[in-house]
Enzyme design. Structure first.
Site, PDB file in Angstrom:
ATOM      1  N   TYR A  11      31.060  98.642 109.607  1.00  0.00           N
ATOM      2  CA  TYR A  11      32.323  98.021 110.035  1.00  0.00           C
ATOM      3  C   TYR A  11      32.084  96.756 110.868  1.00  0.00           C
ATOM      4  O   TYR A  11      32.497  95.652 110.480  1.00  0.00           O
ATOM      5  CB  TYR A  11      33.101  99.084 110.815  1.00  0.00           C
ATOM      6  N   ASP A  51      15.786 102.426 105.294  1.00  0.00           N
ATOM      7  CA  ASP A  51      16.135 103.243 106.451  1.00  0.00           C
ATOM      8  C   ASP A  51      15.229 102.863 107.614  1.00  0.00           C
ATOM      9  O   ASP A  51      14.039 102.581 107.414  1.00  0.00           O
ATOM     10  CB  ASP A  51      15.922 104.719 106.069  1.00  0.00           C
ATOM     11  N   ALA A  75      23.407 102.722 113.529  1.00  0.00           N
ATOM     12  CA  ALA A  75      23.418 103.908 114.389  1.00  0.00           C
ATOM     13  C   ALA A  75      24.457 104.896 113.893  1.00  0.00           C
ATOM     14  O   ALA A  75      25.405 104.524 113.199  1.00  0.00           O
ATOM     15  CB  ALA A  75      23.760 103.509 115.825  1.00  0.00           C
ATOM     16  N   THR A 117      27.267 100.488 124.016  1.00  0.00           N
ATOM     17  CA  THR A 117      28.622 101.048 124.044  1.00  0.00           C
ATOM     18  C   THR A 117      29.100 101.331 125.458  1.00  0.00           C
ATOM     19  O   THR A 117      28.290 101.596 126.360  1.00  0.00           O
ATOM     20  CB  THR A 117      28.630 102.378 123.248  1.00  0.00           C
ATOM     21  N   TYR A 141      25.471 110.827 122.126  1.00  0.00           N
ATOM     22  CA  TYR A 141      25.613 109.475 121.571  1.00  0.00           C
ATOM     23  C   TYR A 141      25.402 108.427 122.673  1.00  0.00           C
ATOM     24  O   TYR A 141      24.601 107.497 122.526  1.00  0.00           O
ATOM     25  CB  TYR A 141      27.005 109.317 120.938  1.00  0.00           C
ATOM     26  N   ASP A 286      36.461 113.085 126.595  1.00  0.00           N
ATOM     27  CA  ASP A 286      37.211 111.829 126.702  1.00  0.00           C
ATOM     28  C   ASP A 286      37.404 111.417 128.164  1.00  0.00           C
ATOM     29  O   ASP A 286      38.087 112.117 128.914  1.00  0.00           O
ATOM     30  CB  ASP A 286      38.614 111.992 126.091  1.00  0.00           C
TER      31      ASP A 286
HETATM   32  N1  UFG Z   1      43.196 109.909 120.259  1.00  0.00           N
HETATM   33  C1  UFG Z   1      44.353 110.647 120.119  1.00  0.00           C
HETATM   34  N2  UFG Z   1      44.674 111.091 118.877  1.00  0.00           N
HETATM   35  C2  UFG Z   1      43.894 110.844 117.788  1.00  0.00           C
HETATM   36  C3  UFG Z   1      42.707 110.067 117.949  1.00  0.00           C
HETATM   37  C4  UFG Z   1      42.390 109.625 119.216  1.00  0.00           C
HETATM   38  O1  UFG Z   1      45.079 110.914 121.073  1.00  0.00           O
HETATM   39  O2  UFG Z   1      44.245 111.274 116.691  1.00  0.00           O
HETATM   40  C5  UFG Z   1      42.854 109.421 121.604  1.00  0.00           C
HETATM   41  C6  UFG Z   1      41.477 109.848 122.052  1.00  0.00           C
HETATM   42  O3  UFG Z   1      41.500 111.154 122.573  1.00  0.00           O
HETATM   43  C7  UFG Z   1      41.163 108.775 123.072  1.00  0.00           C
HETATM   44  C8  UFG Z   1      41.850 107.522 122.490  1.00  0.00           C
HETATM   45  O4  UFG Z   1      42.807 108.021 121.564  1.00  0.00           O
HETATM   46  O5  UFG Z   1      41.775 109.081 124.270  1.00  0.00           O
HETATM   47  C9  UFG Z   1      40.888 106.619 121.756  1.00  0.00           C
HETATM   48  O6  UFG Z   1      40.123 107.417 120.879  1.00  0.00           O
HETATM   49  P1  UFG Z   1      39.163 106.840 119.750  1.00  0.00           P
HETATM   50  O7  UFG Z   1      38.581 108.009 119.042  1.00  0.00           O
HETATM   51  O8  UFG Z   1      39.890 105.830 118.936  1.00  0.00           O
HETATM   52  O9  UFG Z   1      38.063 106.064 120.573  1.00  0.00           O
HETATM   53  P2  UFG Z   1      37.112 106.595 121.747  1.00  0.00           P
HETATM   54  O10 UFG Z   1      37.618 105.957 123.001  1.00  0.00           O
HETATM   55  O11 UFG Z   1      36.939 108.055 121.752  1.00  0.00           O
HETATM   56  O12 UFG Z   1      35.719 106.044 121.248  1.00  0.00           O
HETATM   57  C10 UFG Z   1      35.298 104.738 121.458  1.00  0.00           C
HETATM   58  C11 UFG Z   1      34.281 104.349 120.392  1.00  0.00           C
HETATM   59  C12 UFG Z   1      33.040 105.187 120.536  1.00  0.00           C
HETATM   60  C13 UFG Z   1      32.530 105.060 121.947  1.00  0.00           C
HETATM   61  C14 UFG Z   1      33.595 105.453 122.925  1.00  0.00           C
HETATM   62  C15 UFG Z   1      33.159 105.247 124.339  1.00  0.00           C
HETATM   63  O13 UFG Z   1      34.831 104.531 119.134  1.00  0.00           O
HETATM   64  O14 UFG Z   1      32.059 104.730 119.631  1.00  0.00           O
HETATM   65  O15 UFG Z   1      34.732 104.634 122.725  1.00  0.00           O
HETATM   66  O16 UFG Z   1      33.771 106.217 125.131  1.00  0.00           O
HETATM   67  F1  UFG Z   1      31.477 105.880 122.148  1.00  0.00           F
END
Ligand code: UFG
Length: 331
Positions: A11, A51, A75, A117, A141, A286
């Site tokens: 991506y 790889d 990664a 990250t 991760y 989270d």
């Molecule tokens: N969320 C929802 N509903 C969903 C999906 C996500 O409420 O269906 C919430 C998650 O719980 C979180 C927020 O939306 O609070 C963002 O979630 P994402 O999964 O979109 O992103 P993250 O913050 O979990 O993850 C991102 C990057 C990771 C990185 C991380 C660092 O994608 O690669 O931030 O904390 F590791």
């Protein structure tokens, strides 16, 4: 300049390849295609399917390409999966990176820009988060990325390998011409899930937790557009090649955040219909709020994000998903 983009079919990698080509640079992509897509690459980019754990293939690819710089994206990226299968994460992310850096120092000691990250900060006490905030990853991760940052420091000291670390916050959006965008094998990201729900591929959106200590009780994140993030890589590579100080880490984000509810309001507005929302429990691991202090990259590398409006960001993602409801499949 000739840049080897490792993980360039993914991506963020494919958007960076696009920016490099548009800026007139030569690109060789090295990717094992485990989650990347051949279709995401323009024909001007040379693709080597290999790889990172295959040291001989890696060294040969570097020897043939003779790049002026390497950008390393390859990664595994899922926080939850890393907790269930840490060995896979350490093998791919850590051992794979050691192989890459070793091959670089043994062939041509060119500058490396590494994808790190916000997960290295874990549940930060204060936001916005500056680069020198404590590093307390809450997932394998995040640990794997932090370990690679340490490995780069050691390669810098031992071998004089020039490098820059970019710590991304929440990457989103798609190229405005909607020919490339987000297409992961497992969908976990908020905006992508909301837009796939709008396309009828999912029934409803779950809000993961409404009792966080944030203004509306849902998690706050800093959403940076993938094209702006790609630009940050070009800036970092150019600075290193121009002799900028090695060993620096930069947060890449807008410097302000949006809650889950605000993101869902924006997706509702963009798709023109309210998605069915269901409030659920917190998702383990989270952090409540992750917002970048991005002043260092703005001041030192001249990073100037173009996508600063949440709806405009979501619009680019929507244009990609509605024109490619099944991603790159079938292209
Ligand atoms: N969320 C929802 N509903 C969903 C999906 C996500 O409420 O269906 C919430 C998650 O719980 C979180 C927020 O939306 O609070 C963002 O979630 P994402 O999964 O979109 O992103 P993250 O913050 O979990 O993850 C991102 C990057 C990771 C990185 C991380 C660092 O994608 O690669 O931030 O904390 F590791």
């Amino acid at each position: 300049m000739h840049v080897m983009v490792v993980g360039g079919a993914g991506y963020i990698g494919s958007h960076t390849v696009r920016q490099l080509l548009e800026a007139g640079h030569q690109v060789t992509v090295l990717d094992n295609l485990s989650s990347g897509h051949r279709e995401a690459l323009a024909s001007q980019a040379k693709l080597v399917v290999a790889d990172l754990l295959d040291y001989a293939a890696l060294k040969s690819a570097l020897h043939i390409a003779q790049p002026d710089a390497v950008i390393h994206f390859a990664a595994l990226i899922e926080v939850g999966e890393s907790m269930r299968d840490p060995g896979r994460y350490y093998l791919n992310n850590v051992a794979g990176s050691v192989n890459l850096f070793q091959a670089v120092v043994e062939t041509r000691k060119v500058p490396v820009v590494f994808s790190s990250t916000a997960a290295v900060y874990g549940d930060a006490a204060n936001t916005p988060i500056p680069e020198d905030a404590p590093k307390q990853p809450s997932s394998a991760y995040g640990h794997s990325k932090l370990m690679v940052e340490q490995i780069l420091r050691d390669f810098g000291t031992a071998h004089g390998l020039p490098y820059t670390v970019l710590r991304y916050f929440n990457v989103c959006g798609a190229h405005p011409d909607h020919t490339i965008g987000e297409d992961h094998p497992n969908k976990t990201h908020l905006i992508e899930l909301a837009l796939l729900t709008a396309l009828g591929q999912r029934e409803k959106m779950f809000i993961n937790g409404t009792d966080y200590p944030t203004p509306d009780g849902t998690c706050v994140r800093d959403y940076v557009h993938v094209v702006d993030l790609a630009d940050a890589h070009l800036l970092a590579v150019q600075a290193l090649i121009g002799g900028a100080e090695s060993g620096k880490a930069y947060n890449v984000g807008l410097g302000y955040g949006f809650s889950v509810r605000q993101v869902l309001d924006a997706t509702d507005a963009v798709v023109g219909t309210p998605l069915h929302r269901e409030e659920g429990p917190r998702r383990p691991g989270d952090p409540a709020s992750l917002v970048a202090d991005s002043s260092r990259i703005k001041a030192e590398l001249g990073f100037l994000p173009q996508f600063t409006d949440l709806r405009a960001i979501v619009q680019t993602a929507w244009d990609w998903h509605r024109t490619h409801p099944h991603g790159f499949e079938g292209q």
